[in-house]
Design a protein around this motif. Structure first.
Motif, short mmCIF file in Angstrom:
data_model
loop_
_atom_site.label_atom_id
_atom_site.label_comp_id
_atom_site.label_asym_id
_atom_site.label_seq_id
_atom_site.Cartn_x
_atom_site.Cartn_y
_atom_site.Cartn_z
N ILE A 30 3.70 -8.70 6.21
CA ILE A 30 3.18 -8.81 7.57
C ILE A 30 2.20 -9.97 7.66
O ILE A 30 2.22 -10.77 8.58
CB ILE A 30 2.51 -7.49 8.01
CG1 ILE A 30 3.52 -6.35 8.04
CG2 ILE A 30 1.88 -7.66 9.38
CD1 ILE A 30 2.91 -5.04 8.41
N GLU A 31 1.34 -10.06 6.64
CA GLU A 31 0.35 -11.14 6.63
C GLU A 31 1.03 -12.51 6.63
O GLU A 31 0.62 -13.42 7.34
CB GLU A 31 -0.51 -10.98 5.37
CG GLU A 31 -1.54 -12.06 5.18
CD GLU A 31 -2.68 -11.88 6.15
OE1 GLU A 31 -3.07 -10.73 6.37
OE2 GLU A 31 -3.18 -12.90 6.65
N LEU A 32 2.12 -12.61 5.84
CA LEU A 32 2.81 -13.89 5.75
C LEU A 32 3.46 -14.27 7.07
O LEU A 32 3.44 -15.42 7.49
CB LEU A 32 3.89 -13.82 4.67
CG LEU A 32 3.44 -14.05 3.25
CD1 LEU A 32 4.61 -13.87 2.31
CD2 LEU A 32 2.85 -15.43 3.10
N GLY A 33 4.06 -13.26 7.74
CA GLY A 33 4.80 -13.57 8.95
C GLY A 33 3.94 -13.67 10.19
O GLY A 33 4.37 -14.19 11.20
N GLY A 113 -3.94 -8.35 4.96
CA GLY A 113 -2.72 -8.06 4.21
C GLY A 113 -2.85 -8.41 2.75
O GLY A 113 -2.49 -7.62 1.87
N ASP A 114 -3.40 -9.59 2.46
CA ASP A 114 -3.61 -9.98 1.07
C ASP A 114 -4.54 -8.99 0.38
O ASP A 114 -4.30 -8.55 -0.74
CB ASP A 114 -4.23 -11.37 1.00
CG ASP A 114 -3.27 -12.42 1.53
OD1 ASP A 114 -2.08 -12.09 1.66
OD2 ASP A 114 -3.71 -13.54 1.81
N PHE A 115 -5.61 -8.65 1.11
CA PHE A 115 -6.62 -7.77 0.52
C PHE A 115 -6.05 -6.39 0.21
O PHE A 115 -6.08 -5.92 -0.93
CB PHE A 115 -7.79 -7.67 1.51
CG PHE A 115 -8.94 -6.86 1.01
CD1 PHE A 115 -9.94 -7.45 0.27
CD2 PHE A 115 -9.01 -5.51 1.28
CE1 PHE A 115 -10.99 -6.70 -0.19
CE2 PHE A 115 -10.06 -4.75 0.83
CZ PHE A 115 -11.06 -5.35 0.08
N LEU A 116 -5.46 -5.76 1.25
CA LEU A 116 -4.96 -4.40 1.03
C LEU A 116 -3.76 -4.40 0.10
O LEU A 116 -3.52 -3.43 -0.62
CB LEU A 116 -4.61 -3.74 2.37
CG LEU A 116 -5.83 -3.29 3.18
CD1 LEU A 116 -5.38 -2.55 4.41
CD2 LEU A 116 -6.75 -2.44 2.36
N GLY A 117 -2.97 -5.49 0.12
CA GLY A 117 -1.86 -5.59 -0.83
C GLY A 117 -2.36 -5.46 -2.26
O GLY A 117 -1.83 -4.68 -3.05
#
Lengths: 524, 290
Positions: A30-33, A113-117
């Motif tokens: 999601i973060e990437l898109g 997204g990066d963080f929670l990933g």
């Protein structure tokens, strides 16, 4: 059929790990898109929370079913109530971290997204760690957990202290991994097996010419774990890393890493430590080391915490002290002559971990809430009661629980730990622990005095995060849980006892549920 | 005389030695006697001693070099020595991957990085030669040149005591081992229910699979039958570990320039809005009124 798929999906008990990892992938995607970082925050948060909830559901499905402890994945992972209890604890810590990071993420200049990933990947490593049953799996899951947390500690790239924390944690962690893997190699060299239970049996054999090697190996593995839980004298990294890392990450480290590392250490002690080594009773060397580490952690952790001005740093030192209390439980577990008593001590450890998770997780959530751009540690709690009484009340509950005052969960947890130490005959260790926790009460109560009896610092504006519902929810849940654990601990204690009976009681070798594979004959 | 005989003996035997395979017969085993026993033990012991010395000397020189490029080259030497140690332990797979992965990939990657950061002749001075400990490391002091003065290594008594204690512990443990521990150099075949497992199960004369060989490692990971345990999941978890490493590198290495620019613009806007705050307020109020 491809064997791995068969292996993965043949066992629904393994699904928590899969759910967490899938959720991590979804968060990062999601973060990437996403074109708009602010707009992507909520979907990412719900994806992460959904993963945690699904993991919880599949965990309780397994717990609720009538099941015997069994090994899956060819002896790599043990599914028993001990592991499931610890998994639940790790998931609680992960959920708290999801809620606290929702508002704090804007200060870190990084996508949620990066963080929670990374948080979810670390959590899946922890789930593997608390259920792993062979040396390779322990090492791999320790690395999976640690690598993600190294990055999380340094995720605030505009802060020098965050980079310093990541670097220190990485160097110290690599050092600890070196000890861990060298110890495992020595143990494997002596016993020719990587399964924890078989290690215990092999070491207990009378004519073991290699007992010194085994001793050295066990000592090094314990040192590796002591680094991970931050026990004295392997605690040097704790204050700087806890203070430098972003506060939600610190909370996650304090709660979930402790659960995972103590779970794995407890399982290692119970399963892999032989009762006798080379015909002699095992305890002197191994337990002497635990005794010393526990006593030093309690005394030095509390002593250094008293002198701290920064609340975040104070909590870091107090986490060293709490590692000491938990290690006292492990000493008690081994000192008991019978397995019933040692299961009591183990359940005390589990219950204390749960209480500590809510107490310290809540405290770090509050520091996230009070943090400002100028003071990222959220250290200025002066007069908080006048600014926001509800928050001050929650923080008081956490402090009282950590200090072990009655009516909070901390009291019950400390009571169980100290009483099991005394019943096991470790009177002196218990005395040291009680004296140290009296010192500890001083600095926890000082925070309450700061909040209620001082005037707010002039110019200290109202916290910007006042409408941060994520942190508010985390604080509410953690404070209610702390009080509930103190007022009606029975169901939780019963679950902890249920969980520790499966691990401490002498039992038949657990069956390996891997129908396609016949039992491995020994290499001659 | 004796030397001559030994030379002929070695020449005869060395025809049978094939690198990167266990030093025993491979392939059609009918005619070739496995190289084993005392002679093999001698060769392996010599390989071990030479590689161990190379490895330790390389490691010491790597730490002692002031110029990081020389340090890196000694690191390569040390890795090669370690590969030799693994080879002498019959762990051929690890020996080869030590060369391929560590010496080949990782060290060369380091070399690239060092080349990129433009060391030049004064490059040495960019590295703090003396760092008292991690906790007292101050970048500012290094820039001012305070730390690079003085002795290269800060000698620390506690560290020395701890290091000597650990070393003594290892020596004591090694000394307490039974003597025959040090004579075992022959590779060990892996046994199944019916004798040693062979590479070709239908042919009882094919080479057995030795513990630590490449065949044994591959079967341990991918095969699910027989005496080999399936380490498929462990293997997958290694994949996750590497994935996390990549994720971490990407996240930490992302450029933050754009974000900082955005933030600056936001602050600028906020400052402008602050200056015009009164007007904005009035406008909002008017809007609401309509």
């Amino acid at each position: 059929m491809y064997p791995l798929l068969e292996t993965l999906f043949g066992f629904d008990v393994f699904m928590p790990v899969v759910w967490l990892f899938l959720a991590a992938v979804v968060c990062v995607s999601i973060e990437l898109g996403a074109k708009d970082r602010a707009g992507a925050k909520l979907p990412i948060f719900y994806a992460a929370l959904g993963g945690v909830l699904l993991a919880f559901v599949s965990l309780f499905n397994t717990w609720g079913g009538a099941f015997e402890p069994h090994l899956i994945l060819n002896g790599g992972v043990m599914i028993d109530r001990f592991g499931l209890f610890l998994c639940a604890g790790v998931l609680i810590g992960t959920a708290l971290c999801c809620f606290t990071s929702l508002g704090a993420i804007d200060r870190l200049r990084i996508g949620l997204g990066d963080f929670l990933g990374l948080v979810l990947v670390a959590a899946s490593g922890m789930l593997l760690l608390v259920t792993s049953y062979d040396l390779i799996m322990i090492f791999l899951s320790v690395e999976l957990m640690s690598l993600a947390i190294y990055v999380l500690a340094g995720i605030n790239r505009s802060s020098g202290r965050s980079a310093e924390a990541a670097m220190k944690y990485f160097v110290m962690g690599a050092f600890a991994s070196g000890f861990l893997v060298l110890g495992m190699a020595l143990i494997y060299g002596v016993t020719q097996t990587i399964s924890l239970a078989e290690i215990g049996d092999a070491l207990a054999a009378k004519d073991n010419a290699y007992r010194n090697v085994a001793m050295l190996g066990i000592g090094m593995v314990v040192i590796g774990f002591a680094f991970k839980v931050g026990a004295v004298p392997f605690h040097q990294w704790v204050p700087d890393v806890y203070t430098g890392a972003p506060t939600p990450v610190t909370g996650f480290m304090a709660v979930a890493v402790k659960f995972a590392a103590f779970g794995a250490l407890g399982r290692f002690v119970v399963e892999a430590f032989p009762d006798t080594l080379g015909g002699e009773k095992f305890s002197p060397f191994g337990m002497g080391m635990f005794w010393a580490i526990a006593a030093l952690s309690m005394v030095i952790g509390n002593w250094l915490a008293v002198t701290q001005e920064n609340v975040k740093r104070m909590l870091a030192y107090s986490s060293i002290a709490h590692s000491g209390y938990l290690l006292m439980g492990i000493v008690a577990m081994q000192a008991y002559p019978d397995s019933l008593g040692s299961s009591d001590a183990m359940s005390a450890i589990l219950f204390y971990l749960l209480v500590y998770a809510f107490g310290t997780g809540g405290a770090f959530a509050l520091l996230t809430w009070t943090a400002t751009d100028s003071n990222e540690d959220g250290g200025d709690l002066r007069g908080l009661a006048k600014r926001s009484p509800g928050m001050a009340l929650a923080m008081s509950i956490f402090m009282l629980s950590l200090a072990g005052i009655p009516l909070t969960g901390g009291f019950i947890g400390k009571y169980m730990l100290f009483s099991s130490a005394i019943e096991a005959g470790e009177i002196w260790l218990a005395v040291i622990g009680i004296l140290a926790s009296i010192v500890g009460a001083f600095y926890y109560l000082r925070v309450i005095v700061l909040m209620y009896m001082k005037d707010p610092t002039p110019g200290e504006a109202e916290a910007k995060n006042a409408d941060d519902w994520g942190v508010r929810f985390a604080l509410l849940t953690a404070s209610i849980a702390t009080v509930v654990l103190g007022l009606m601990p029975n169901p939780f204690v019963a679950r902890a006892e249920n969980a520790s009976v499966t691990i401490s009681a002498p039992q038949q070798p657990a069956p390996v549920l891997n129908a396609a594979i016949p039992a491995a004959p020994s290499r001659s | 005389m004796l030397m001559g005989k030994a030379g002929v003996f070695i020449a005869e035997r060395s025809a049978q030695i094939r690198p990167f395979a266990p030093l025993t017969a491979i392939g059609p085993t009918d005619n070739v006697t496995p190289l084993s026993g005392v002679f093999r033990a001698h060769i392996m012991a010599e390989i071990f001693v030479v590689s161990a010395i190379v490895s330790v000397v390389g490691a010491v020189l790597m730490v002692a070099r002031r110029n990081p490029i020389y340090g890196l080259i000694f690191l390569l030497v040390s890795f090669s020595g370690a590969a030799g140690v693994f080879y002498s332990l019959n762990a051929t797979f690890i020996a080869v991957s030590q060369i391929l992965v560590y010496a080949g990939a990782i060290a060369v990657l380091f070399l690239f990085v060092l080349m990129f950061i433009d060391l030049g002749k004064k490059g040495e001075d960019k590295f703090p030669a003396r760092v008292d400990s991690l906790s007292t490391y101050e970048p500012a002091a290094v820039e001012e040149g305070k730390i690079s003065e003085g002795p290269r290594f800060q000698f620390s008594y506690p560290a020395a005591v701890v290091a000597m204690t650990v070393f003594a512990l290892f020596v004591w443990v090694a000394a307490s081992l039974p003597e025959e521990t040090f004579d075992k150099f022959d590779p060990v075949p892996i046994h199944g229910p019916a004798g040693p497992i062979r590479e070709d199960e239908t042919n009882s004369k094919s080479s057995p699979i030795y513990f630590g060989s490449t065949a044994a490692v591959g079967r341990a990971i991918f095969e699910r039958k027989g005496p080999f345990e399936s380490f498929a999941l462990h293997y997958e978890v290694v994949g996750l570990v590497i994935l996390v490493g990549v994720m971490g590198a990407v996240i930490l290495g992302k450029r933050i320039g754009d974000e900082q620019r955005e933030e600056q613009e936001r602050k600028l806007k906020a400052a402008v809005a602050g200056a015009d705050g009164h007007d904005d307020h009035g406008h909002d109020h008017g809007h609401g009124h309509h």
